[in-house]
Design a protein around this motif. Structure first.
Motif, PDB file in Angstrom:
ATOM      1  N   VAL A   1      19.933   3.162   4.175  1.00  0.00           N
ATOM      2  CA  VAL A   1      18.845   3.945   3.604  1.00  0.00           C
ATOM      3  C   VAL A   1      18.008   3.042   2.706  1.00  0.00           C
ATOM      4  O   VAL A   1      18.526   2.466   1.731  1.00  0.00           O
ATOM      5  N   LEU A   2      16.732   2.911   3.044  1.00  0.00           N
ATOM      6  CA  LEU A   2      15.795   2.148   2.227  1.00  0.00           C
ATOM      7  C   LEU A   2      15.060   3.129   1.326  1.00  0.00           C
ATOM      8  O   LEU A   2      14.301   3.974   1.807  1.00  0.00           O
ATOM      9  N   VAL A   3      15.299   3.057   0.027  1.00  0.00           N
ATOM     10  CA  VAL A   3      14.677   3.956  -0.942  1.00  0.00           C
ATOM     11  C   VAL A   3      13.448   3.263  -1.506  1.00  0.00           C
ATOM     12  O   VAL A   3      13.548   2.271  -2.237  1.00  0.00           O
ATOM     13  N   CYS A   4      12.270   3.785  -1.149  1.00  0.00           N
ATOM     14  CA  CYS A   4      10.997   3.187  -1.566  1.00  0.00           C
ATOM     15  C   CYS A   4      10.353   4.061  -2.638  1.00  0.00           C
ATOM     16  O   CYS A   4      10.269   5.280  -2.486  1.00  0.00           O
ATOM     17  N   GLY A   5       9.867   3.442  -3.698  1.00  0.00           N
ATOM     18  CA  GLY A   5       9.185   4.173  -4.752  1.00  0.00           C
ATOM     19  C   GLY A   5       9.280   3.452  -6.069  1.00  0.00           C
ATOM     20  O   GLY A   5      10.136   2.562  -6.254  1.00  0.00           O
ATOM     21  N   SER A   6       8.359   3.780  -6.989  1.00  0.00           N
ATOM     22  CA  SER A   6       8.294   3.118  -8.299  1.00  0.00           C
ATOM     23  C   SER A   6       8.169   1.605  -8.146  1.00  0.00           C
ATOM     24  O   SER A   6       8.731   0.833  -8.926  1.00  0.00           O
ATOM     25  N   GLY A   7       7.463   1.182  -7.104  1.00  0.00           N
ATOM     26  CA  GLY A   7       7.172  -0.227  -6.907  1.00  0.00           C
ATOM     27  C   GLY A   7       8.277  -1.060  -6.306  1.00  0.00           C
ATOM     28  O   GLY A   7       8.140  -2.276  -6.197  1.00  0.00           O
TER      29      GLY A   7
ATOM     30  N   ALA B   1       0.834  -1.208   0.000  1.00  0.00           N
ATOM     31  CA  ALA B   1       0.000   0.000   0.000  1.00  0.00           C
ATOM     32  C   ALA B   1       0.865   1.253   0.000  1.00  0.00           C
ATOM     33  O   ALA B   1       0.531   2.261  -0.650  1.00  0.00           O
ATOM     34  N   LEU B   2       1.981   1.210   0.730  1.00  0.00           N
ATOM     35  CA  LEU B   2       2.902   2.346   0.754  1.00  0.00           C
ATOM     36  C   LEU B   2       3.454   2.621  -0.641  1.00  0.00           C
ATOM     37  O   LEU B   2       3.463   3.771  -1.098  1.00  0.00           O
ATOM     38  N   LEU B   3       3.909   1.575  -1.312  1.00  0.00           N
ATOM     39  CA  LEU B   3       4.491   1.746  -2.639  1.00  0.00           C
ATOM     40  C   LEU B   3       3.442   2.240  -3.636  1.00  0.00           C
ATOM     41  O   LEU B   3       3.741   3.068  -4.509  1.00  0.00           O
TER      42      LEU B   3
ATOM     43  N   GLY C   1       5.599   7.504  -8.187  1.00  0.00           N
ATOM     44  CA  GLY C   1       6.948   7.866  -8.603  1.00  0.00           C
ATOM     45  C   GLY C   1       7.708   8.688  -7.588  1.00  0.00           C
ATOM     46  O   GLY C   1       8.885   9.027  -7.816  1.00  0.00           O
ATOM     47  N   ASP C   2       7.073   9.051  -6.468  1.00  0.00           N
ATOM     48  CA  ASP C   2       7.781   9.766  -5.405  1.00  0.00           C
ATOM     49  C   ASP C   2       8.676   8.791  -4.645  1.00  0.00           C
ATOM     50  O   ASP C   2       8.628   7.586  -4.865  1.00  0.00           O
ATOM     51  N   ARG C   3       9.492   9.337  -3.734  1.00  0.00           N
ATOM     52  CA  ARG C   3      10.421   8.494  -2.985  1.00  0.00           C
ATOM     53  C   ARG C   3      10.224   8.684  -1.483  1.00  0.00           C
ATOM     54  O   ARG C   3      10.053   9.810  -1.006  1.00  0.00           O
ATOM     55  N   LEU C   4      10.252   7.579  -0.753  1.00  0.00           N
ATOM     56  CA  LEU C   4      10.314   7.603   0.707  1.00  0.00           C
ATOM     57  C   LEU C   4      11.632   6.982   1.117  1.00  0.00           C
ATOM     58  O   LEU C   4      11.939   5.855   0.715  1.00  0.00           O
ATOM     59  N   LEU C   5      12.417   7.712   1.886  1.00  0.00           N
ATOM     60  CA  LEU C   5      13.710   7.226   2.359  1.00  0.00           C
ATOM     61  C   LEU C   5      13.597   6.900   3.846  1.00  0.00           C
ATOM     62  O   LEU C   5      13.423   7.802   4.670  1.00  0.00           O
ATOM     63  N   GLU C   6      13.670   5.634   4.182  1.00  0.00           N
ATOM     64  CA  GLU C   6      13.654   5.239   5.589  1.00  0.00           C
ATOM     65  C   GLU C   6      15.079   4.946   6.018  1.00  0.00           C
ATOM     66  O   GLU C   6      15.740   4.055   5.467  1.00  0.00           O
ATOM     67  N   LEU C   7      15.562   5.713   6.996  1.00  0.00           N
ATOM     68  CA  LEU C   7      16.915   5.538   7.521  1.00  0.00           C
ATOM     69  C   LEU C   7      16.854   4.558   8.689  1.00  0.00           C
ATOM     70  O   LEU C   7      16.127   4.795   9.665  1.00  0.00           O
ATOM     71  N   VAL C   8      17.595   3.488   8.580  1.00  0.00           N
ATOM     72  CA  VAL C   8      17.560   2.420   9.578  1.00  0.00           C
ATOM     73  C   VAL C   8      18.934   2.307  10.230  1.00  0.00           C
ATOM     74  O   VAL C   8      19.949   2.189   9.541  1.00  0.00           O
TER      75      VAL C   8
END
Length: 461
Positions: free
Chosen positions: A161-167, A139-141, A146-153
């Motif tokens: 850095v987890l780069v989420c976006g474009s599926g 659901a997040l993706l 086409g935007d990006r979510l960067l989750e820093l872990v």
């Protein structure tokens, strides 16, 4: 597989325990009991090099306290009496300091009253209700597009850095967590010096130093992920201890629409709530500002029917009454962040400090909030990636978008930035985009540039 199932069961039990607590402080602290279980899941996902699994385990125990609505009864008369007494003694303490009078007895009384109020709040009953924790990655993706979510872990002192976006979800290694924290302190210190002229260097030379610290900060926080941001908006989800970042200072983010969230799940819920289109607009001017709250005078014409509080009417009771259920609230006031007791972080209004405990009495938080106040965006990391402070309390109550500062701002330099921000908000722009555009329009000199970099957009809209 058995280990992971055991970790999930343990976190489920802690979810049930946390829901029985009415105090947001205790909820945040209780999350520390699940930190090792969540860390086992993160290490397992990292060994397998499965970014989606690492995202799921990071979200499972990140900002879980914010997922539970505040349950403190708004009509707790004894707590309200304690808070009123604190405001009174705080006012007397400020007057005594201004007059050079002894303050030890007043400071001791303030601490005694704060301990009493905190103790009463800690005993508030919970509601024993289920809360939505974690994040639905598909659901997040889908929401990101086409935007990006960067989750820093942070796993064992190293940032990923987890780069989420474009599926997809991709992982990039970044810097050392302690090194990143040092760069954050240096960047905030440099911005404060530039905003207030506290340096023997010229503003242009000091600006160059601040920009250099921004490049170092980007390398420590993002690493190679900075080159994989796409062309759309960017959402940052940092660990709790790295939330005081002036993200616009990073070269890769300087010209982008950027928002910051405590967790991907929190951002997704706020995004689905959407931007408010109707409702009351509340403008508050606190006392003692060098600018005398000049921005309120310029902002007010943008909102017909607005409620303006100031010059004696900006009291805690009046502000809470006006803000309850509002579409937008703007507060121009001195802010104080209390690292020793984050829930006593406050905005200075006409009758004393407006604290987090006061805000938690709101039945319906304003949908959007602009805090033109020093350090208003700061939060204290507590438990396992939990946050306590003015901004986090509003997010827990249901506010979907906040603009706040992570640096001691220049009151006068903040005025044109806030005016530009509201010009765009009143025409339908979302908060992160409005802040990005206002920052660009108001950057007329190094001081104005530093002031713009000091503000961040929290939430989703």
């Amino acid at each position: 597989a058995r280990l992971m199932r055991a970790c999930r069961r343990g976190l489920d039990v802690l979810d049930q325990h946390r829901a029985t607590l009415g105090s947001s402080e205790l909820r945040a602290q209780a999350s520390a009991h699940g930190a090792e279980l969540a860390a086992l899941g993160q290490r397992h996902a990292l060994r397998l090099d499965r970014p989606r699994l690492l995202l799921a385990w990071s979200e499972r125990w990140r900002a879980t306290a914010l997922a539970v609505p505040s349950v403190r009864p708004p009509d707790d008369e004894r707590l309200q009496a304690d808070l009123a007494a604190i405001r009174a003694v705080t006012d007397r303490l400020a007057q005594a300091r201004a007059q050079g009078l002894p303050t030890a007895h007043l400071a001791a009384e303030q601490l005694r009253l704060e301990r009493a109020a905190r103790s009463r709040a800690l005993h508030a009953p919970g509601q024993d209700a289920d809360a939505t924790t974690g994040c639905d990655v598909p659901a997040l993706l889908a929401e990101l597009g086409g935007d990006r979510l960067l989750e820093l872990v942070d796993v064992d002192g190293r940032l990923h850095v987890l780069v989420c976006g474009s599926g997809t979800v991709r992982r990039f290694p970044a810097g050392d967590t302690e090194e990143a924290a040092r760069h954050i302190d240096l960047a905030r210190f440099g911005l404060s010096r530039l905003a207030h002229g506290r340096s023997t260097l010229s503003p242009a030379d000091l600006l160059a130093q601040v920009e250099k610290s921004g490049r170092a900060l980007q390398e420590a926080l993002l690493g190679d992920a900075a080159h994989h941001l796409g062309d759309g908006e960017v959402v940052i989800v940092p660990p709790g201890r790295l939330h005081a970042v002036p993200w616009a200072l990073l070269p890769a983010l300087r010209e982008r629409t950027v928002s910051v969230a405590p967790s991907a799940g929190t951002w997704l819920r706020a995004r689905r709530a959407g931007s408010p289109s109707t409702g009351r607009v509340v403008l508050v001017r606190g006392p003692g500002l060098r600018s005398d709250g000049a921005e309120i005078r310029h902002i007010a014409p943008e909102y017909p029917g607005r409620v303006v509080l100031g010059d004696g009417t900006a009291t805690v009771a009046g502000i809470l009454r006006a803000m309850d259920g509002a579409r937008l609230a703007h507060v121009a006031a001195h802010g104080t962040f209390r690292a020793d007791s984050p829930l006593f972080s406050a905005l200075r209004v006409d009758d004393g400090p407006l604290t987090v405990y006061d805000l938690e009495r709101l039945r319906r938080a304003p949908r959007q909030v602009v805090l033109s106040s020093c350090d208003s965006g700061l939060t204290a990391p507590t438990g396992a990636d939990e946050l306590l402070g003015l901004a986090s309390s509003l997010i827990q109550l249901g506010t979907t978008g906040i603009v706040a500062s992570v640096v001691l701002v220049n009151d006068n330099a903040a005025v044109p930035l806030m005016v530009e921000l509201h010009r765009r908000l009143s025409r339908g722009a979302c908060l992160p985009a409005a802040l990005c555009e206002a920052r660009r329009a108001a950057a007329t000199d190094p001081v104005a540039t530093a002031t713009g970099w000091s503000f961040v957009a929290l939430g989703a809209c």
